[in-house]
Design a protein around this motif. Structure first.
Motif, PDB file in Angstrom:
ATOM      1  N   MET A  12       0.851  -1.173   0.000  1.00  0.00           N
ATOM      2  CA  MET A  12       0.000   0.000   0.000  1.00  0.00           C
ATOM      3  C   MET A  12       0.895   1.234   0.000  1.00  0.00           C
ATOM      4  SD  MET A  12      -2.784   1.139   2.848  1.00  0.00           S
ATOM      5  CE  MET A  12      -4.338   1.319   2.048  1.00  0.00           C
ATOM      6  N   LYS A  13       0.563   2.186  -0.827  1.00  0.00           N
ATOM      7  CA  LYS A  13       1.268   3.464  -0.876  1.00  0.00           C
ATOM      8  C   LYS A  13       0.413   4.518  -0.171  1.00  0.00           C
ATOM      9  CE  LYS A  13       3.458   2.947  -5.384  1.00  0.00           C
ATOM     10  NZ  LYS A  13       3.531   3.586  -6.718  1.00  0.00           N
ATOM     11  N   VAL A  14       1.020   5.162   0.828  1.00  0.00           N
ATOM     12  CA  VAL A  14       0.323   6.185   1.588  1.00  0.00           C
ATOM     13  C   VAL A  14       1.150   7.458   1.543  1.00  0.00           C
ATOM     14  CG1 VAL A  14      -0.561   6.844   3.850  1.00  0.00           C
ATOM     15  CG2 VAL A  14      -0.704   4.472   3.111  1.00  0.00           C
ATOM     16  N   MET A  15       0.501   8.572   1.290  1.00  0.00           N
ATOM     17  CA  MET A  15       1.174   9.864   1.316  1.00  0.00           C
ATOM     18  C   MET A  15       0.638  10.662   2.492  1.00  0.00           C
ATOM     19  SD  MET A  15       1.569  12.654  -1.713  1.00  0.00           S
ATOM     20  CE  MET A  15       0.486  13.991  -1.316  1.00  0.00           C
ATOM     21  N   ILE A  16       1.568  11.182   3.306  1.00  0.00           N
ATOM     22  CA  ILE A  16       1.181  11.941   4.485  1.00  0.00           C
ATOM     23  C   ILE A  16       1.774  13.339   4.386  1.00  0.00           C
ATOM     24  CG2 ILE A  16       1.268  12.054   6.995  1.00  0.00           C
ATOM     25  CD1 ILE A  16       1.606   9.003   6.965  1.00  0.00           C
ATOM     26  N   ALA A  17       0.916  14.341   4.472  1.00  0.00           N
ATOM     27  CA  ALA A  17       1.362  15.731   4.434  1.00  0.00           C
ATOM     28  C   ALA A  17       1.809  16.128   5.836  1.00  0.00           C
ATOM     29  CB  ALA A  17       0.218  16.633   3.973  1.00  0.00           C
ATOM     30  N   LEU A  18       3.035  16.665   5.922  1.00  0.00           N
ATOM     31  CA  LEU A  18       3.592  17.038   7.211  1.00  0.00           C
ATOM     32  C   LEU A  18       3.944  18.513   7.264  1.00  0.00           C
ATOM     33  CD1 LEU A  18       6.058  14.078   7.815  1.00  0.00           C
ATOM     34  CD2 LEU A  18       3.858  14.447   8.913  1.00  0.00           C
ATOM     35  N   ASP A  19       3.760  19.088   8.435  1.00  0.00           N
ATOM     36  CA  ASP A  19       4.277  20.419   8.736  1.00  0.00           C
ATOM     37  C   ASP A  19       4.693  20.394  10.196  1.00  0.00           C
ATOM     38  OD1 ASP A  19       1.873  20.529  10.087  1.00  0.00           O
ATOM     39  OD2 ASP A  19       1.002  22.097   8.855  1.00  0.00           O
ATOM     40  N   GLU A  20       4.900  21.554  10.808  1.00  0.00           N
ATOM     41  CA  GLU A  20       5.379  21.598  12.181  1.00  0.00           C
ATOM     42  C   GLU A  20       4.287  21.334  13.205  1.00  0.00           C
ATOM     43  OE1 GLU A  20       5.543  24.876  10.478  1.00  0.00           O
ATOM     44  OE2 GLU A  20       7.165  24.076   9.294  1.00  0.00           O
ATOM     45  N   SER A  21       3.049  21.197  12.782  1.00  0.00           N
ATOM     46  CA  SER A  21       1.928  21.109  13.716  1.00  0.00           C
ATOM     47  C   SER A  21       1.827  19.738  14.386  1.00  0.00           C
ATOM     48  CB  SER A  21       0.617  21.409  12.994  1.00  0.00           C
ATOM     49  OG  SER A  21       0.296  20.350  12.119  1.00  0.00           O
ATOM     50  N   LYS A  22       1.178  19.743  15.548  1.00  0.00           N
ATOM     51  CA  LYS A  22       0.915  18.489  16.257  1.00  0.00           C
ATOM     52  C   LYS A  22      -0.052  17.625  15.464  1.00  0.00           C
ATOM     53  CE  LYS A  22       1.488  20.378  20.893  1.00  0.00           C
ATOM     54  NZ  LYS A  22       0.796  20.687  22.161  1.00  0.00           N
ATOM     55  N   GLY A  23      -0.984  18.266  14.760  1.00  0.00           N
ATOM     56  CA  GLY A  23      -1.992  17.530  13.995  1.00  0.00           C
ATOM     57  C   GLY A  23      -1.401  16.664  12.906  1.00  0.00           C
ATOM     58  N   SER A  24      -0.377  17.154  12.224  1.00  0.00           N
ATOM     59  CA  SER A  24       0.211  16.358  11.151  1.00  0.00           C
ATOM     60  C   SER A  24       0.969  15.158  11.705  1.00  0.00           C
ATOM     61  CB  SER A  24       1.121  17.214  10.267  1.00  0.00           C
ATOM     62  OG  SER A  24       2.283  17.607  10.956  1.00  0.00           O
ATOM     63  N   VAL A  76      -3.252   1.852  10.133  1.00  0.00           N
ATOM     64  CA  VAL A  76      -3.503   1.544   8.726  1.00  0.00           C
ATOM     65  C   VAL A  76      -2.433   0.637   8.135  1.00  0.00           C
ATOM     66  CG1 VAL A  76      -3.763   2.534   6.419  1.00  0.00           C
ATOM     67  CG2 VAL A  76      -4.766   3.686   8.380  1.00  0.00           C
ATOM     68  N   LEU A  77      -1.192   0.955   8.404  1.00  0.00           N
ATOM     69  CA  LEU A  77      -0.092   0.237   7.767  1.00  0.00           C
ATOM     70  C   LEU A  77       0.325  -0.989   8.560  1.00  0.00           C
ATOM     71  CD1 LEU A  77       2.077   3.178   6.500  1.00  0.00           C
ATOM     72  CD2 LEU A  77       0.482   1.780   5.224  1.00  0.00           C
ATOM     73  N   LYS A  78      -0.311  -2.069   8.258  1.00  0.00           N
ATOM     74  CA  LYS A  78       0.050  -3.359   8.831  1.00  0.00           C
ATOM     75  C   LYS A  78       0.506  -4.224   7.665  1.00  0.00           C
ATOM     76  CE  LYS A  78      -3.316  -2.746  12.392  1.00  0.00           C
ATOM     77  NZ  LYS A  78      -4.655  -2.964  12.825  1.00  0.00           N
ATOM     78  N   PRO A  79       1.332  -5.223   7.905  1.00  0.00           N
ATOM     79  CA  PRO A  79       1.757  -6.072   6.790  1.00  0.00           C
ATOM     80  C   PRO A  79       0.553  -6.676   6.068  1.00  0.00           C
ATOM     81  CG  PRO A  79       3.014  -6.572   8.742  1.00  0.00           C
ATOM     82  CD  PRO A  79       1.935  -5.610   9.155  1.00  0.00           C
ATOM     83  N   VAL A  80       0.547  -6.536   4.759  1.00  0.00           N
ATOM     84  CA  VAL A  80      -0.542  -7.066   3.942  1.00  0.00           C
ATOM     85  C   VAL A  80      -0.059  -8.358   3.300  1.00  0.00           C
ATOM     86  CG1 VAL A  80      -2.067  -6.607   2.000  1.00  0.00           C
ATOM     87  CG2 VAL A  80      -1.383  -4.742   3.492  1.00  0.00           C
ATOM     88  N   ASN A  93       4.716  -1.983   2.483  1.00  0.00           N
ATOM     89  CA  ASN A  93       4.048  -0.686   2.552  1.00  0.00           C
ATOM     90  C   ASN A  93       5.073   0.400   2.283  1.00  0.00           C
ATOM     91  OD1 ASN A  93       1.474  -1.669   3.348  1.00  0.00           O
ATOM     92  ND2 ASN A  93       2.273  -1.981   5.400  1.00  0.00           N
ATOM     93  N   LEU A  94       4.639   1.475   1.659  1.00  0.00           N
ATOM     94  CA  LEU A  94       5.513   2.606   1.379  1.00  0.00           C
ATOM     95  C   LEU A  94       4.805   3.882   1.795  1.00  0.00           C
ATOM     96  CD1 LEU A  94       8.055   3.866   0.099  1.00  0.00           C
ATOM     97  CD2 LEU A  94       6.868   3.797  -2.083  1.00  0.00           C
TER      98      LEU A  94
END
Length: 133
Positions: A1-13, A24-28, A38-39
């Motif tokens: 599975m390919k997942v893209m995560i947007a990051l910034d300095e915030s706690k939320g990201s 979400v990312l468990k071995p498939v 997973n990537l």
């Protein structure tokens, strides 16, 4: 599975990153009993720096040394974000790739998601409260 995560300095990201890594990312397992890898694409988008300022009088353009120092500061911020995020991925043995982009975040994130053909795009809540969200 390919997942893209947007990051910034915030706690939320970083909350979104940790949530994806743990939920979400468990071995498939594929049909041939081989594990598919997973990537995770960790993406940080820097806003473009305006080369001009409007003071009380005429337009003032910034010098190249100011532009270079701003770019250097943005690179240092990105490096700090990625160091923290890569450590989280490495601890869980999940393959991750860091990407620093420049532009309007909402447009750049969509372009990169299409280009990398990700299965899931994760963004934080932009730091907004319940009512503003």
């Amino acid at each position: 599975m390919k997942v893209m995560i947007a990051l910034d300095e915030s706690k939320g990201s970083f909350y979104a990153l940790n949530w994806v890594l743990s939920n979400v990312l468990k071995p498939v397992i594929s049909t041939e009993n081989e594990e598919r890898e997973n990537l995770v694409y960790l993406v940080h988008v820097n806003l473009p720096f305006q080369t001009y300022v409007y003071p009380a009088g005429p337009v003032v353009y910034t010098t190249t040394s100011v532009l270079e120092s701003v770019k250097h500061a943005q690179e240092q911020i990105s490096a700090g974000i990625f160091a923290r995020a890569m450590k989280s991925c490495k601890d869980l043995k999940i393959k991750a790739e860091a990407l620093t982009m420049r532009g309007e975040p909402k447009e750049v994130l969509c372009q990169v998601a299409e280009q990398k053909q990700v299965d899931l795009l994760v963004v934080g809540s932009r730091g907004l409260g319940v009512l503003k969200r």
